[in-house]
Design an enzyme around this catalytic site. Structure first.
Site, mmCIF file in Angstrom:
data_model
loop_
_atom_site.group_PDB
_atom_site.id
_atom_site.type_symbol
_atom_site.label_atom_id
_atom_site.label_comp_id
_atom_site.label_asym_id
_atom_site.label_seq_id
_atom_site.Cartn_x
_atom_site.Cartn_y
_atom_site.Cartn_z
ATOM 1 N N TRP A 21 0.941 -1.207 -0.013
ATOM 2 C CA TRP A 21 0.117 -0.103 0.041
ATOM 3 C C TRP A 21 0.931 1.210 -0.233
ATOM 4 O O TRP A 21 0.585 2.215 -0.589
ATOM 5 C CB TRP A 21 -1.047 -0.060 1.338
ATOM 6 C CG TRP A 21 -1.771 1.164 1.229
ATOM 7 C CD1 TRP A 21 -3.145 1.382 0.912
ATOM 8 C CD2 TRP A 21 -1.402 2.485 2.113
ATOM 9 N NE1 TRP A 21 -3.624 2.667 1.324
ATOM 10 C CE2 TRP A 21 -2.569 3.369 1.999
ATOM 11 C CE3 TRP A 21 -0.240 2.818 2.848
ATOM 12 C CZ2 TRP A 21 -2.631 4.613 2.429
ATOM 13 C CZ3 TRP A 21 -0.327 4.059 3.309
ATOM 14 C CH2 TRP A 21 -1.662 5.135 3.246
ATOM 15 N N HIS A 22 2.004 1.159 0.721
ATOM 16 C CA HIS A 22 2.867 2.562 0.886
ATOM 17 C C HIS A 22 3.669 2.651 -0.474
ATOM 18 O O HIS A 22 4.062 3.889 -0.586
ATOM 19 C CB HIS A 22 3.928 2.143 1.952
ATOM 20 C CG HIS A 22 3.176 2.363 3.102
ATOM 21 N ND1 HIS A 22 2.841 1.206 3.969
ATOM 22 C CD2 HIS A 22 3.240 3.384 4.096
ATOM 23 C CE1 HIS A 22 2.275 1.632 5.171
ATOM 24 N NE2 HIS A 22 2.729 2.891 5.263
ATOM 25 N N GLY A 23 3.578 1.682 -1.414
ATOM 26 C CA GLY A 23 4.453 1.904 -2.716
ATOM 27 C C GLY A 23 4.701 0.866 -3.454
ATOM 28 O O GLY A 23 4.346 -0.465 -3.212
ATOM 29 N N PHE B 287 2.438 7.987 -1.294
ATOM 30 C CA PHE B 287 1.402 6.780 -1.364
ATOM 31 C C PHE B 287 0.060 6.713 -1.490
ATOM 32 O O PHE B 287 -0.590 6.117 -1.480
ATOM 33 C CB PHE B 287 1.867 6.382 0.160
ATOM 34 C CG PHE B 287 3.042 6.427 0.707
ATOM 35 C CD1 PHE B 287 4.261 6.071 0.139
ATOM 36 C CD2 PHE B 287 3.478 6.866 2.236
ATOM 37 C CE1 PHE B 287 5.523 6.022 0.424
ATOM 38 C CE2 PHE B 287 4.640 6.733 2.669
ATOM 39 C CZ PHE B 287 5.577 6.582 1.758
#
Lengths: 355, 473
Positions: B332-334, B473
């Site tokens: 999800w963060h990248g 993000f």
């Protein structure tokens, strides 16, 4: 970054965590308390920064540090050239030093020149150079140009709200600039109002130390970069037809505000130990710009050594592919101009003249 | 337009003034919706269509699901369709290039040239946040935990509310919808509550985080430019110091943004729960995840971990669920394998912690604190590094076994440790006596203190503002 950042940030965290809902009170007293708190903090932070030599870092600081390093390795008398972009492209300290030394003069030339720098900003960095190097220049060469004399807040035409613009408008510089604007050194009523407004904002930002601790560094630890910026190719968009025609110069004086500033600067530099002050302007294709310094040399600056580029022989030599654009020289043009300038300086006798 | 920009203050002043001048609830909500569209469109107006699509799909699906009886196949189908549509949006705009590149690299290792080149799709700001809000709304309605909202504008404002639109906190519909219906009155308590959160957030973001990039970027390289690092030049101490600075930067940056979002929302009479609770004072990894990005970790818990079975099944399945949740949380963060690795490491640590202590207090507070924070610090390396090769170089610097270069960063970076400690002590109720003191509420003390704080913030204000780290993000 400096340790003071962490001290100030810690105090900020303490306050930000500690402040809760206030009890109701007099609006006047609340406003006064806020202003006193704000101004006292601004004063204390400015004092802390000054004591630690912290300022907002600009390219000018980098040039000053390069000059300081240059003179720290050389015990020869120092010649400082301080100018704007004409000088940044048109004065090569190495060439001038070499030219003088070839003729038996031991002087070391350094340049403190940057684009769009008014005489006020240049004076700040000249003082910074003296402070950091611990050496007073033997000779100071100050570039003069009509644009700067007739628009006191010239910086606002180039870079508003930049680090450099905020840094330079401390109270003394703002006072001189304000004096200039009041005296009409601005462009039309609208231009004067805008310049005055920007001046007020920039002075406030400077007084309130905006970015001083966060973006600031100790001047002495800023990376050194030489000011001379040689250009090898003409600017793509420029048209530069040399007109050797010069408007006849008339004997001329700068506006009152700049005359007053120059007068106090001359006295200060001489009191600090500078042996002589000279004025100059690198060549430009604009005959009126050349005529302006011609006029000043014959008028206001008559008592000083003054080097106008309005020499037909020099300009004839520069009649070719020597121009970056209409106001700035390519490196080849700089070589011609600097050879001419070294010759003129020597011929003036100012290198040998006693105080 | 970011919260520390001058332009945002002008925008906020106009919207705040107009909001409280308007009398009717509907007029105020409409104004907030328009303001949110302006705020989002400021980055790139073309993405207004995308967020509009997410809103419309979520509203339609929830409406459809709500009309079907619980357990009915169509209701389940609607849920799957709604989630799929939202995931398709995020997969296209955020992960398409990543998966295409990864597939191409995998095929080329076995000698196949797929011949495709990944499209360079612009990442819409805040997409991960608003898509998650949209999914939670659909799921809550389909589960029957929330009644479907028939007014599209309400759903639109829930998903696009500008204070939390681009970087969270991820707000739940169950807490937001009732707030839209409540009567709001402008009061000094509301203004000062907003000011308190905003001032602390501003201190975190503009005062501290933005100034830490000068320690981080020269070492780790520009986060937006691939391949610009030269780790060999840096000493071991510089690499460790830069990692510490990044740990501080990401905390102060994101916690600061969240606090400012909370403060801005408060000024409009909305309450958004806190997103960070001093995670760097956590003595255990599960405690860390209860305090770091709370709105995301609770979202992952409620919409992924628990539906997977949570800890209701066997121990092995619980560990699997933790791993799946954290790996997807990392992704999800990248869109990069380094984020996946970061999530996997945290998942493994949570599983390990669970296996070892089974909810009991682990070791003593101090040992737990040191072990947890060293682990968290080490895992920030793949989170920020450009590649696994860089990660290994920086980890080896922590061991001291690497032959480091000679370049150093300022030694003042180590002062971040007491600064973070001070923040944690203050935030967790340290100096309670001082904070509870009546003297701090005296108008002269309060206002002069606010003056001092303003003077400090101006001096710390970065003249070249950095975007929020979590925007990417």
């Amino acid at each position: 970054m400096h340790w003071s950042f962490f001290a100030v940030a810690a105090l900020g965290l303490l306050l930000a965590h500690g402040l809760k809902l206030p009890r109701a009170g007099s609006r006047f007293i609340s406003a006064a308390a806020f202003i006193v708190g704000l101004l006292t903090t601004a004063f204390l932070i400015k004092s802390l920064a000054a004591a630690n030599g912290i300022g907002r870092t600009t390219d000018f600081d980098r040039f000053v540090n390069a000059a300081v390093i240059e003179v720290s390795q050389d015990y020869a008398p120092i010649i400082v050239f301080t100018g704007a972009s004409y000088s940044r492209n048109g004065v090569d300290p190495e060439r001038l030093t070499l030219a003088l030394r070839e003729r038996g003069y031991p002087h070391r030339v350094v340049s403190l020149s940057i684009e769009a720098a008014s005489i006020l900003e240049r004076d700040q960095h000249l003082q910074q150079f003296i402070e950091l190097s611990g050496k007073v220049p033997d000779l100071v060469f100050i570039e003069v140009a009509e644009d700067f004399d007739h628009r006191a807040a010239y910086m606002f035409g180039n870079a508003k709200f930049s680090m450099r613009a905020i840094e330079q408008f401390d109270l003394p510089t703002s006072a001189w600039t304000g004096f200039g604007i009041l005296g009409g050194a601005c462009q039309g009523l609208k231009g004067c109002v805008l310049d005055a407004g920007y001046l007020g904002l920039h002075t406030a930002l400077n007084v309130l130390n905006v970015g001083l601790i966060g973006s600031g560094e100790r001047s002495a630890s800023v990376k050194a970069v030489p000011a001379y910026d040689p250009q090898s190719e003409p600017r793509a968009t420029s048209e530069h037809t040399l007109s050797l025609k010069s408007t006849p110069a008339s004997i001329y004086q700068g506006p009152q505000w700049i005359r007053s500033f120059r007068y106090q600067q001359q006295n200060r530099l001489l009191a600090q130990g500078t042996r002589a002050i000279a004025y100059y302007q690198p060549p430009t294709l604009d005959p009126d710009a050349r005529a302006y310094i011609d006029g000043l040399c014959e008028g206001e600056l008559f008592a000083f050594d003054c080097f106008s580029p309005n020499d037909p022989q020099l300009m004839a030599q520069l009649n070719g592919d020597y121009w970056f654009d209409s106001s700035h020289l390519l490196d080849g043009g700089t070589a011609i101009y600097n050879a001419w300038l070294a010759q003129e300086i020597i011929a003036s006798g100012m290198l040998e003249r006693r105080q | 337009m970011i919260f520390t920009d001058i332009i945002f203050f002008a925008f906020l002043t106009v919207v705040f003034g107009a909001y409280w001048l308007l009398q009717g609830k509907e007029a105020r909500l409409n104004l907030l919706l328009v303001a949110s569209a302006v705020f989002y469109g400021w980055w790139d107006w073309r993405f207004l269509g995308l967020i509009g699509f997410v809103i419309l799909i979520s509203w339609l699906v929830a409406r459809f699901a709500a009309r079907r009886a619980p357990g009915e196949a169509f209701r389940r189908l609607a849920l799957i369709a709604g989630i799929s549509a939202n995931l398709a949006v995020i997969a296209t705009f955020k992960y398409f290039g990543f998966f295409a590149d990864s597939a191409r690299e995998m095929l080329s290792t076995i000698g196949l040239d797929p011949g495709w080149t990944a499209l360079n799709i612009l990442l819409p700001v805040g997409i991960s946040f608003y898509v998650f809000q949209a999914i939670s709304y659909i799921v809550d309605v389909a589960r029957g935990d929330l009644s479907s909202e028939h007014r599209l504008r309400r759903v639109a404002l829930y998903i696009a509310f500008f204070p939390q639109l681009v970087a969270g906190p991820i707000v739940r519909a169950a807490s937001f919808f009732p707030q839209m219906e409540s009567v709001k009155t402008l009061s000094s308590a509301l203004v000062f509550a907003g000011l308190r959160a905003f001032a602390l957030g501003f201190a975190y973001k503009a005062g501290i985080a933005d100034n830490l990039a000068q320690f981080v970027d020269p070492v780790f390289g520009d986060a937006q430019v691939a391949g610009d690092t030269d780790l060999a030049a840096w000493s071991n101490l510089a690499l460790v110091g830069a990692t510490l600075a990044f740990g501080a930067l990401i905390y102060f940056d994101f916690a600061g943004y969240s606090l400012m979002a909370i403060g801005v929302a408060r000024w409009f009479g909305f309450y958004i729960p806190k997103n960070f609770d001093h995670p760097y004072a956590s003595p255990a990894i599960d405690d860390f995840w209860r305090r770091w990005h709370i709105s995301l970790s609770s979202w992952l818990r409620d919409y992924l971990y628990i539906p997977l079975g949570g800890n209701r099944l066997s121990a092995g399945k619980t560990y699997r669920n933790l791993m799946v949740t954290m790996v997807l949380g990392g992704l999800w963060h990248g869109a990069a394998w380094t984020f996946v690795a970061w999530g996997a490491m945290h998942g493994a640590a949570l599983a390990f912690h669970r296996a070892l202590y089974k909810g009991r207090a682990a070791v003593g507070f101090l040992y737990g604190l040191i072990a947890t924070q060293v682990f968290v610090l080490l895992t920030w390396v793949p989170f920020r590094a450009e590649s696994f090769a860089d990660t290994l170089v920086i980890w080896s610097a922590f061991t001291g076994l690497r032959d480091g270069g000679s370049a150093e960063i300022s030694a003042w970076v180590w002062l971040l440790v007491p600064l973070i400690a001070l923040d944690a002590i203050l935030g967790r109720g340290g100096l309670k006596a001082l904070q509870a003191s009546r003297i701090l509420r005296h108008p002269v003390v309060y206002w002069s203190g606010l003056g001092v704080l303003s003077g400090i913030m101006l001096a710390l204000y970065p003249l070249e503002a950095s975007p929020f780290v979590y925007f990417q993000f």
